[in-house]
Scaffold this active site. Structure first.
Site, PDB file in Angstrom:
ATOM      1  N   LYS A 210     107.698 -13.004  97.024  1.00  0.00           N
ATOM      2  CA  LYS A 210     107.870 -12.719  95.598  1.00  0.00           C
ATOM      3  C   LYS A 210     109.280 -13.052  95.080  1.00  0.00           C
ATOM      4  CE  LYS A 210     104.228  -9.203  95.796  1.00  0.00           C
ATOM      5  NZ  LYS A 210     103.053  -9.602  95.050  1.00  0.00           N
TER       6      LYS A 210
ATOM      7  N   TYR B 267      98.685  -3.238 101.958  1.00  0.00           N
ATOM      8  CA  TYR B 267      98.189  -4.612 101.929  1.00  0.00           C
ATOM      9  C   TYR B 267      99.253  -5.528 102.522  1.00  0.00           C
ATOM     10  CZ  TYR B 267      96.405  -9.027  99.942  1.00  0.00           C
ATOM     11  OH  TYR B 267      95.919 -10.290  99.766  1.00  0.00           O
TER      12      TYR B 267
ATOM     13  N   ASP C 271     107.077  -4.434 105.743  1.00  0.00           N
ATOM     14  CA  ASP C 271     106.589  -5.482 104.854  1.00  0.00           C
ATOM     15  C   ASP C 271     107.248  -5.252 103.498  1.00  0.00           C
ATOM     16  OD1 ASP C 271     105.322  -7.193 103.172  1.00  0.00           O
ATOM     17  OD2 ASP C 271     103.280  -6.649 103.753  1.00  0.00           O
TER      18      ASP C 271
END
Ligand SMILES: Cc1ncc(COP(=O)(O)O)c(C=O)c1O
Length: 503
Positions: A343, A220, A315
């Site tokens: 994050k 994702y 990523d």
């Protein structure tokens, strides 16, 4: 006689005043519990009795929170208030949430509505307490609502909440990120992981002059159109096909391969000679559950991208500063060309970033022609929370501690599951982990889908009742933090032993 009356009056007044005083004290305490949280910076928890701050022998400090009640003393579990709030939310927001997996659709039952968080724990609006292994989906690696982060935020806030102009804090966090992450020589801050991935893809295409992208099934990279092809996270959790609303043209150049399958990647390169701009991947997958790369997979990908003049993008929105201070690339010793982050670097405030080699990053506007911008990018509050979170992570012993606590958790859970006769496997690297209800091994999303998701749902709801909050999907990784204690882990394993017998 008169003396007796005076004496009685005196005794009665003493009793009356002591009862009155006690009632007043109780009232005050209640008021403090209910009112202290709203907008509280540096105050911390509504129920301060649940806190036990300990200084460990290591040099890092953090808030350790003890479970207020043990398994046996637990009061009746009810989600009455959460249910009411969620029913109201469903009338106000699609599915009652602002991000799909939160709605508990894949595990069934009632989502819990959170009231407060501290350290490794959280409390819902019904007053239930949980050991939290979601950590706001990754950012809370030093523990929730850390006192130092809250205090720093309070100081920054005195100067304002947004400037829309350069500030010194951006330099500080940029320097920290650049010195930590091997591939990053320059960085651009944005507001989410999705934005970081959108920006990095445009940059890879701008730099190479090519358009095709290889991504892996079950990975994702946010919800931008070009990535919504065989995506992980909510797309995998809800079993959604490629999303309606994504134009064919937007995904036409997105090619997919199974994770850990290097020959599939070779075939794509052979069939698209000179056309691949980049490969993007989660170096350790977290969005189909926890899936580690096979020993030589990342190396082989690095070699293939170099041979084919394509860029390699890690990523690291999830793995950055989680697997090690320098992320997965430092952990595995493989340096990509570009990296995305999010994050943790925002310490719980909205943030994202992309960075890489100077010659590539200098294509980004206004240094170069590739356009990308953001009203709130480099926001002083997000920068502050990020700086203080990274400072803590840099202290010696942090990743060793995460390794210790996570291994105790995963090994304990898998052993308890096997002992109860379940097919279960699990894995972890430092602060990131996962387990599947299948014998395994799990090397890619197809393997992950062999997991008994109905059983996971039963396990999930059972654990919730025992005061343990995992991600509400079999296809999401879990996270530990510096605030998790051995006591938290033992509580979790004892709860799992109970639940494994019931499912
Ligand atoms: C690896 C990865 N990339 C990108 C994203 C998107 O980040 P955000 O949710 O901040 O947009 C996520 C979110 O979980 C992620 O795990």
């Amino acid at each position: 006689m008169a003396a007796h009356v005076v004496l009685y009056l005196y005794i009665y007044s003493l009793i009356f005043f002591s009862i009155f005083k006690q009632k007043k004290k109780k009232k005050k305490k209640k008021k403090g519990m209910a009112g202290s949280f709203a907008g509280s910076v540096g105050i911390g928890l509504p129920c301060s009795t649940k806190l036990s701050h300990t200084t460990t022998s290591r040099s890092f400090r953090f808030s350790r929170v003890k479970m207020a009640v043990t398994l046996d003393e637990k009061k009746k579990f009810t989600l009455k208030k959460s249910e009411e709030a969620f029913n109201a939310a469903k009338e106000l927001m699609p599915g009652g949430v602002n991000s799909p997996v939160r709605a508990f659709k894949s595990v069934g039952g009632q989502p819990i509505i959170i009231d407060s968080v501290k350290g490794s724990h959280m409390w819902d609006i019904d007053g239930n307490e949980y050991v939290d292994y979601v950590g706001s989906w990754g950012p809370a690696i030093i523990g929730h609502a850390d006192d130092e982060v809250l205090a720093a935020l309070a100081e920054t806030m005195k100067k304002g909440t947004s400037f829309g102009a350069p500030c010194l804090l951006e330099n500080v966090l940029a320097e920290m990120v650049i010195s930590a992450v091997p591939s990053i020589e320059m960085v651009r801050f944005v507001n989410s992981g999705t934005e970081a991935c959108m920006g990095v893809l445009r940059l890879a295409r701008a730099f190479t002059g090519k358009e095709k992208l290889i991504k892996f099934e079950g990975c994702y990279h946010g919800h931008a159109d070009p990535f919504l092809v065989k995506a992980g996270s909510g797309v995998a959790t809800l079993g959604l096909p490629d999303s309606p609303g994504v134009p064919k043209a937007a995904t036409y150049e997105t090619l997919t391969a199974p994770f850990n399958d290097i020959s599939a990647v070779e075939s794509i390169f052979n069939a698209n000679k000179g056309e691949i701009a980049a490969i993007i991947l989660e170096p350790v997958v977290g969005n189909s559950g926890f899936i580690a790369p096979k020993p030589d997979f990342l190396n082989a990908i690095r070699k293939l991208t170099k041979e084919n003049d394509a860029l390699l993008i890690f990523d690291e929105v999830m793995t950055g500063f989680r697997l090690s201070y320098g992320g997965a690339q430092e952990y595995f010793g493989i340096t990509p060309d570009l990296t995305t982050l999010g994050k943790i670097i925002g310490g719980g405030l909205p943030v994202g970033a992309y960075g890489g080699r100077r010659e590539i990053m200098e294509m980004v506007a206004p240094a170069g022609p590739m356009y990308q911008a953001g009203t709130l990018s480099g926001n002083p509050l997000a920068m502050t929370a990020g700086i203080h979170t990274l400072k803590r992570l840099k202290e010696p012993g942090t990743y060793e501690y995460l390794d210790k606590i996570t291994s105790e958790l995963v090994e304990g859970l898998v052993a308890a599951g096997k002992k109860a006769g379940h097919a279960i496997c699990g894995g972890y690297i430092n602060g990131m982990f996962g387990f599947f209800f299948t014998d395994g091994p799990v090397y890619n999303f197809e393997d992950a889908k062999k997991s008994d998701t109905a059983k996971f749902g039963r396990f999930y709801r059972g654990m919730l009742e025992q005061g343990v909050y995992f991600a509400p999907s079999q296809f999401e990784a879990g996270f530990t933090s510096l605030a998790h204690t051995s006591e938290d882990i033992q509580h979790t394993i004892a709860a799992a032993e109970k639940v494994f017998k019931q499912i």
